[in-house]
Structures are given as structure tokens and as C-alpha cells.
Design a protein around this motif. Structure first.
Motif, PDB file in Angstrom:
ATOM      1  N   ALA A 120       1.776 -10.803 -50.809  1.00  0.00           N
ATOM      2  CA  ALA A 120       0.894 -10.957 -49.649  1.00  0.00           C
ATOM      3  C   ALA A 120       1.730 -10.934 -48.377  1.00  0.00           C
ATOM      4  O   ALA A 120       2.549 -11.828 -48.149  1.00  0.00           O
ATOM      5  CB  ALA A 120       0.108 -12.261 -49.747  1.00  0.00           C
ATOM      6  N   ILE A 121       1.543  -9.899 -47.540  1.00  0.00           N
ATOM      7  CA  ILE A 121       2.292  -9.813 -46.282  1.00  0.00           C
ATOM      8  C   ILE A 121       1.903 -10.961 -45.359  1.00  0.00           C
ATOM      9  O   ILE A 121       2.754 -11.580 -44.712  1.00  0.00           O
ATOM     10  CB  ILE A 121       2.037  -8.454 -45.609  1.00  0.00           C
ATOM     11  N   GLU A 122       0.632 -11.256 -45.311  1.00  0.00           N
ATOM     12  CA  GLU A 122       0.131 -12.392 -44.540  1.00  0.00           C
ATOM     13  C   GLU A 122      -0.659 -13.300 -45.475  1.00  0.00           C
ATOM     14  O   GLU A 122      -1.394 -12.826 -46.341  1.00  0.00           O
ATOM     15  CB  GLU A 122      -0.766 -11.919 -43.390  1.00  0.00           C
ATOM     16  N   GLY A 123      -0.483 -14.597 -45.297  1.00  0.00           N
ATOM     17  CA  GLY A 123      -1.197 -15.553 -46.134  1.00  0.00           C
ATOM     18  C   GLY A 123      -2.652 -15.689 -45.708  1.00  0.00           C
ATOM     19  O   GLY A 123      -3.052 -15.312 -44.609  1.00  0.00           O
ATOM     20  N   GLY A 124      -3.438 -16.243 -46.605  1.00  0.00           N
ATOM     21  CA  GLY A 124      -4.843 -16.445 -46.276  1.00  0.00           C
ATOM     22  C   GLY A 124      -5.636 -16.942 -47.466  1.00  0.00           C
ATOM     23  O   GLY A 124      -5.084 -17.261 -48.527  1.00  0.00           O
ATOM     24  N   ARG A 125      -6.927 -17.012 -47.285  1.00  0.00           N
ATOM     25  CA  ARG A 125      -7.842 -17.472 -48.322  1.00  0.00           C
ATOM     26  C   ARG A 125      -8.459 -16.264 -49.014  1.00  0.00           C
ATOM     27  O   ARG A 125      -8.853 -15.288 -48.371  1.00  0.00           O
ATOM     28  CB  ARG A 125      -8.938 -18.347 -47.700  1.00  0.00           C
TER      29      ARG A 125
END
Length: 458
Positions: A120-125
């Protein structure tokens, strides 16, 4: 009647003569009877002591035991540290001559030839999961959608900031262009005034001869003409300086604008990275996420493996680290066919006494193999040679191949001896020096008597 003689002693012996002399009765004290008294000596007898045979047995056994201990002590002093061991608990092997095959068997596992990790390049839900673990995906396929409110707000702020900076640059660029046009207008005005005043001065010079125009008017016209010429020269100099500065400033502003636009593109890409897509075509594995799960930035989501091409990965004992090299060959048999491989990569890290290598097929890939499958492989380290051999045993781990227990010819003991051992395979160890063909050695583990100099074999 004749005389009876003592047959024991001769008639002429002094003892007999002395005994034959008449003895006088001793004088009795006065008042005592001359009759002989009755003595009890005739009633005394010797009482023999009873013997205890058990006591003599114990004493004799103790003496024999002490003597044996002394004998063994002298034996141990003469032979160093000794350890008694039951012959049934050790393995005795014979040194022999034979052909040494320089290979080692390695247990390999099938792994994909190419693997691309999915992070995941950017974290998130996790908002949506579009594929399942084990599915085959194509490059660019959407796999999972993430949401990150903070990132979305940050990207929006960055877009506004970049847009504002670009607008400022455009404003500055417009002002520079307006300044350039202003210089051109001034020059045009000065040119006009110079032409007009030049013609006017020429007419006045012609009219001054007949007195129509005074000298004062002519002087004023010429002064105004000189003033406009000077103003034109200053405007030209200012225009040249401004043009040079404007050219440098415009180049910088254009470069800055390009960089800001790139930053804006990066911000939009980060926002788009919340939609995770397959980087390559292949089989998705290790993909175990659920809706609502929080994924950290850079977190591992899974991997995409090549579903058709495979390689073998093997763990090899660190003893062979110096003898394993790139492009060495290996082989294994499957379905009646032999498949050739070569070492393509060596991982120098040693974990739990082993290092890892990758092997790729040099011939046709074996059919029917699957990821995770285990295959027994034969890794060739060198050519076959004639050598002195001993069976491979667990003793090597205890001695490092520097010494070994050699059994005496009578088989009563095994004596420690320094040796030099060479190459090993799964069956034999090459002997370089210290042993002769036909000798017997102990090849079982030495963990219980690694500090001993001699083993007494029961």
C-alpha cells in the motif's frame, strides 16, 4: 627279666642318663603332710577358637578391589583421560579406498520465478475488496479500494496552493509583458516627437532668414528635440536591461511552473494510489484483508506470482558456503526424466547454520510441479576422484574434522588421533591424512566424551 629301654632316645644319650638318675623327694615344710597333694592339671584342656569364613572372604575381596583400582589408576595415568563406553552404543566404521563423488543432496522447494510484492503506497481503510486470494489478475486490474480522509484533504489543500502559486506566476509574467509593451510605447512616442521636432527645426531655420521666426523659437525647438533624443536613448538602454532580466525571470518562472505542476500530479497520484491495482499479470497470493481493516502506509497486502515459470530454493549447510558458487549445476529426477538446473543467486546471510540459494532450469521445466512442492536435488560441487574414505557420521559436528577415535587392532580401546579431512557428501568423507585403509574408526556422536583421549570398549 631284662631291662626295658627307651626306643625313642638311645641308651647312651645324656637325656636318658639324666632321667634314669633317682630323684630325691623335696623337703616338705614343717607341719605339712608328706603325702603328695592332688593337682587339677589333669582336668585342664585347650579350647580352640571358632573361625568365621565370611570375614576372610570380605577381607580378600577388599584387597583384590583395591589392587584393581590401583592397576586401573596406573593404566589411566599412562593413557590420558579415559572413558568407558559400551561397544553397542557406538558405531565403528572401516577406512576404505574408493571413488569420491563430490556432491551434496539438498532439499529444495518450488517457488515462482518472478514475484512482485503488492504494498500500500498510502495507508487507509479498506472500502472494497474486488478479488480473492489465489485469483489470476491482469496488469492494471483493480484489487482493493482504500479511503483516507486526511490524505484527501491534504491533496485538496495542495491543489489549492499549487493553483494559487501558478496564478501568481501568471500575474508576474503578465506584468513583465506589460512593462515591455510600455517601453515600446514610450519609444514610439519619442520617435514621433523626434521626427516632428526635426522637421519643425528645419522649417524654422529657413524662415529665420526672412525674419518670420525668431531665433528664440528655433532654440526652443532644438532644445526640445535634443531632450527627446536623450529620452529615447535612456529608454532603449532601460528596455535592453529589462529584456535581459525579463528573459532570465521568465525562464525561472516557467521552470517553477513546471515543477509545481509535477507536484500537483504527484499529489493526485497519491490520491489515486488508494485504488490498489495489480502491477503485473499473474496469480495473487498472500492476500488476506477484510473490509473495514486499517492498512498502514507501505503495508504488505500480498504478492503477484508468475503462475507458469518456477525456480527451486534450497537451504544448504554453512560448511559449504565457500564451495558453492554461481552457475554450479544441480539435477533431480522426476517421472523417469532428469532435469538440469544451475545456481542463479546465493544469499550470503546465514540463519540457523544454513544459507539459501536459488536454482533455475537450464533445460525444459519439469511438468506438474506446483508452488511449495519439495524436491530432492543433487548439487554437484566437483569432479569424481579416487580417495581414502570414511562413512559420513555425526562425529564431524563434534570434532570439526580435526580428530577422530581410532579403534586399536585388538578392539579393546579407541585412541584419539589428529586427522585432516577434506570434502564431504551424504555418504562419505574424504581423508587427506592421518588414517590408513583398513583401520577402524568411531563415527557416532562424540558429545559425551569430546574431552576424552581414549575410550575403553566394553
Amino acid at each position: 627279666m631284662g631291662t626295658v629301654t627307651n626306643m625313642t632316645n638311645g641308651p647312651d644319650s645324656e637325656e636318658n642318663q639324666e632321667n634314669n638318675k633317682p630323684r630325691k623327694a623335696p623337703k616338705m615344710p614343717k607341719g605339712m603332710s608328706s603325702k603328695p597333694s592332688i593337682s587339677g592339671s589333669g582336668m585342664d584342656r585347650v579350647v580352640e577358637k571358632k573361625r568365621n569364613p565370611l570375614k576372610y572372604v570380605i577381607i580378600c575381596t577388599a584387597i583384590v578391589g583395591v589392587a584393581a583400582l590401583i592397576w586401573f589408576a596406573f593404566q589411566d595415568v599412562g593413557g590420558g583421560r579415559t572413558f568407558r563406553v559400551d561397544e553397542n552404543r557406538i558405531v565403528v566404521s572401516t577406512v576404505s579406498e574408493g571413488v569420491f563423488e563430490d556432491f551434496i543432496p539438498v532439499r529444495s522447494r518450488v517457488t515462482p520465478l518472478r514475484t512482485v510484492f503488492l504494498d500500500a503506497i498510502e495507508g487507509g481503510r479498506v472500502e472494497r475488496v474486488l478479488v480473492e486470494d489465489g485469483a489470476t489478475v491482469q496488469e492494471g486490474d483493480l484489487i482493493v479500494e482504500l479511503s483516507n480522509t486526511s490524505l484527501q484533504l491534504e491533496v485538496t489543500r495542495n491543489e489549492a496552493l499549487v493553483t494559487e502559486q501558478l496564478n501568481n506566476l501568471r500575474t508576474i509574467e503578465l506584468q513583465l509583458e506589460q512593462n515591455r509593451l510600455s517601453h515600446k510605447r514610450n519609444l514610439a512616442d519619442f520617435e514621433y516627437q523626434i521626427k516632428r521636432l526635426t522637421r519643425q527645426a528645419e522649417r524654422q531655420r529657413q524662415l529665420i532668414t526672412n525674419g518670420t521666426v525668431s531665433q528664440q523659437v528655433l532654440d526652443e525647438t532644438e532644445d526640445e528635440l535634443a531632450y527627446n533624443v536623450t529620452r529615447r536613448e535612456l529608454t532603449l538602454e532601460s528596455q535592453a536591461t529589462d529584456a535581459r532580466m525579463q528573459e532570465q525571470q521568465l525562464a525561472y518562472l516557467k521552470e517553477r511552473a513546471v515543477q509545481l505542476e509535477k507536484n500537483l500530479d504527484f499529489a493526485r497520484q497519491n490520491l489515486d494510489a488508494l485504488n490498489v491495482r495489480a502491477p503485473v499479470s499473474g496469480k495473487l497470493s498472500g492476500f488476506d484483508i477484510e473490509i473495514g481493516q486499517s492498512i498502514t502506509r507501505g503495508g504488505r497486502l500480498g504478492q503477484v506470482d508468475d503462475p507458469e515459470q518456477f525456480k527451486l530454493t534450497a537451504n544448504i549447510d554453512e560448511f559449504y558456503l565457500g564451495r558453492v558458487d554461481i552457475d554450479q549445476t544441480a539435477s533431480f529426477e522426476r517421472g523417469g526424466s532428469t532435469y538440469q538446473m544451475r545456481i542463479s543467486k546465493i544469499y550470503p546471510q546465514v540463519n540457523n547454520g544454513q544459507f539459501e540459494v536459488d536454482m533455475v532450469f537450464t533445460s525444459e521445466q519439469a511438468d506438474g510441479i506446483r508452488r511449495g512442492q519439495t524436491i530432492q536435488t543433487k548439487l554437484t560441487l566437483g569432479d569424481e576422484t579416487k580417495a581414502l574414505l570414511i562413512p559420513n557420521g555425526a562425529f564431524f559436528q563434534d570434532t570439526g574434522g580435526n580428530w577422530i577415535f581410532v579403534v586399536a587392532p585388538d578392539g579393546s580401546q579407541a585412541i584419539r588421533r589428529n586427522v585432516r579431512l577434506g570434502r564431504r557428501n551424504s555418504r562419505y568423507i574424504e581423508v587427506l591424512e592421518g588414517l590408513e585403509a583398513g583401520e577402524k574408526v568411531v563415527t557416532s556422536p562424540y558429545s559425551s566424551y569430546v574431552d576424552m583421549d581414549r575410550l575403553k570398549l566394553n
